[in-house]
Motif scaffolding. Sequence first.
Motif, short mmCIF file in Angstrom:
data_model
loop_
_atom_site.label_atom_id
_atom_site.label_comp_id
_atom_site.label_asym_id
_atom_site.label_seq_id
_atom_site.Cartn_x
_atom_site.Cartn_y
_atom_site.Cartn_z
N SER A 1 2.23 84.49 -10.32
CA SER A 1 2.28 85.23 -9.71
C SER A 1 2.84 86.25 -9.16
N THR A 2 3.84 84.67 -8.43
CA THR A 2 4.85 85.32 -7.96
C THR A 2 5.61 86.16 -8.81
N GLY A 3 6.20 85.46 -9.71
CA GLY A 3 7.13 85.83 -11.07
C GLY A 3 8.04 84.68 -10.87
N PHE A 4 7.75 83.73 -11.17
CA PHE A 4 8.14 82.24 -11.29
C PHE A 4 8.05 81.98 -13.28
N TYR A 5 8.58 81.09 -13.80
CA TYR A 5 7.76 81.16 -14.89
C TYR A 5 7.96 79.06 -14.71
N PHE A 6 7.29 78.71 -15.25
CA PHE A 6 7.03 77.25 -15.57
C PHE A 6 6.72 76.29 -16.67
N SER B 1 8.95 78.17 -5.91
CA SER B 1 8.88 77.60 -7.31
C SER B 1 8.35 75.97 -8.03
N TRP B 2 9.67 75.29 -7.24
CA TRP B 2 9.30 74.24 -7.31
C TRP B 2 8.40 73.33 -7.13
N ARG B 3 7.87 73.41 -5.56
CA ARG B 3 6.53 72.93 -4.88
C ARG B 3 5.03 72.80 -5.97
N GLU B 4 5.68 75.12 -5.41
CA GLU B 4 4.54 75.59 -6.69
C GLU B 4 3.85 74.96 -7.83
N SER B 5 5.14 74.83 -8.48
CA SER B 5 5.28 73.96 -10.02
C SER B 5 4.44 72.47 -9.95
N ARG C 1 9.15 72.16 -16.68
CA ARG C 1 11.08 73.09 -16.51
C ARG C 1 10.72 74.09 -15.93
N ILE C 2 11.13 75.06 -15.08
CA ILE C 2 11.07 76.03 -14.26
C ILE C 2 12.17 77.62 -14.50
N ILE C 3 11.73 77.94 -14.95
CA ILE C 3 12.97 79.21 -14.70
C ILE C 3 12.35 80.21 -13.42
N THR C 4 13.27 80.29 -11.99
CA THR C 4 13.57 81.00 -10.49
C THR C 4 13.78 81.98 -11.48
N PRO C 5 13.28 83.41 -10.77
CA PRO C 5 14.17 84.69 -10.64
C PRO C 5 14.85 84.57 -9.27
N SER C 6 15.82 85.17 -8.58
CA SER C 6 17.06 84.42 -7.81
C SER C 6 15.96 85.26 -6.61
N TYR C 7 15.21 86.00 -5.99
CA TYR C 7 14.58 86.45 -5.09
C TYR C 7 13.40 85.09 -4.89
N LEU C 8 12.88 84.49 -5.58
CA LEU C 8 12.62 83.46 -4.90
C LEU C 8 13.10 82.01 -5.24
N ALA C 9 14.36 82.32 -5.73
CA ALA C 9 14.83 80.95 -5.14
C ALA C 9 16.12 81.55 -3.86
N PHE C 10 17.45 81.71 -3.97
CA PHE C 10 18.13 81.76 -2.57
C PHE C 10 18.96 83.21 -2.79
N GLY D 1 24.74 83.69 -5.13
CA GLY D 1 23.73 84.90 -5.22
C GLY D 1 23.37 85.59 -6.67
N ASN D 2 22.08 86.24 -6.08
CA ASN D 2 21.85 86.51 -7.54
C ASN D 2 21.38 85.56 -8.62
N ALA D 3 21.64 84.20 -8.30
CA ALA D 3 21.34 83.27 -10.03
C ALA D 3 19.93 83.45 -10.14
N ILE D 4 19.67 83.47 -11.46
CA ILE D 4 18.53 82.87 -11.93
C ILE D 4 18.49 81.58 -12.20
N LEU D 5 17.59 80.97 -11.25
CA LEU D 5 17.55 79.15 -12.31
C LEU D 5 16.50 78.84 -13.21
N ASP D 6 17.31 78.11 -14.37
CA ASP D 6 16.88 77.25 -15.23
C ASP D 6 16.80 75.89 -14.93
N THR D 7 15.53 74.70 -14.44
CA THR D 7 15.29 73.90 -13.56
C THR D 7 14.40 73.17 -14.95
N LYS D 8 15.45 71.71 -15.12
CA LYS D 8 15.60 70.26 -15.16
C LYS D 8 14.41 69.91 -14.65
#
Length: 281
Positions: free
Chosen positions: A50-55, A106-110, A121-130, A141-148
């Motif tokens: 609901s906050t905007g990240f994908y997992f 996004s990491w801890r919620e996932s 696998r988590i995809i985090t928009p920049s406003y929820l990342a750094f 800045g403004n990096a949308i992160l793709d994390t395993k």
Amino acid sequence: MIKKYLSLLILAVVFLSACEKETRSLKEIEDETIQSYLRTNNLTGFTKDSTGFYFKVISLGTGDVIGYPTFVGVSQTTTSINKSVNYEFSKYNPQFNYVGYITPTSWRESMLNIRKGGELRIITPSYLAFGKDGSGSTLPGNAILDTKLSVANDADRPSYEDALIREYLTENNLTATKDANGIYYNIETLGTGAAITPTSSIKVAYTGKLLTGAIFDQALPANPLTISLANTIEGWKLAVPLIKVGGKIKIYIPSRFGYGANAQSTIPANSILEFEIQVIE
């Protein structure tokens, strides 16, 4: 006159369209970018929070349930869908912390969707990342992160570390023998000199590394270390007597025979240690 009105009308439409684009929020823009990324790369099975990240849960895990009081060891590899990012916590040196202190959110919620030993696998928009400022030189800045991301299943730490050592040996095409204590060793040269006991005074050249490859201590043959074996870590006391003076051995020491949970200046807590040791005299 008609041409004049048509020109004004076209300008008005263009102006309104531009205004509409400019008023889209960063959240909307980045969500569209993420959805396009998923479609283009045929990535399916993701859930949008609901906050905007994908997992996506890659592996549920078989260990303890993860909640906000849980102490976890996290390894991860992060790239970005729109920037140059290479950010990693090696599985051989995971970052341990309580779930509530893991960032980004996004990491801890996932993690609450898996158990220890699980993978996401988590995809985090920049406003929820750094955000727009990023973090240091690694995360712009403004990096949308793709994390395993993986969470260590370390409730049985000896078994967990034994599995890591075996993975490390396999990945690096190394051979070693496991002794009764759980230390792995490879005798490169047995040596022809005197036998070594746990109380011997020895002169040694050695290199100490983490399984990440980071060297944390070293004494070169030109400037060897003289020390009583009784004053070394338990792993040395158990493994060095397997050779004689003049011998050379490589050993892989579980953390319980190294420094355990006590972090050193260049050695994180609960680190598996790799040593190459040559006993000179």
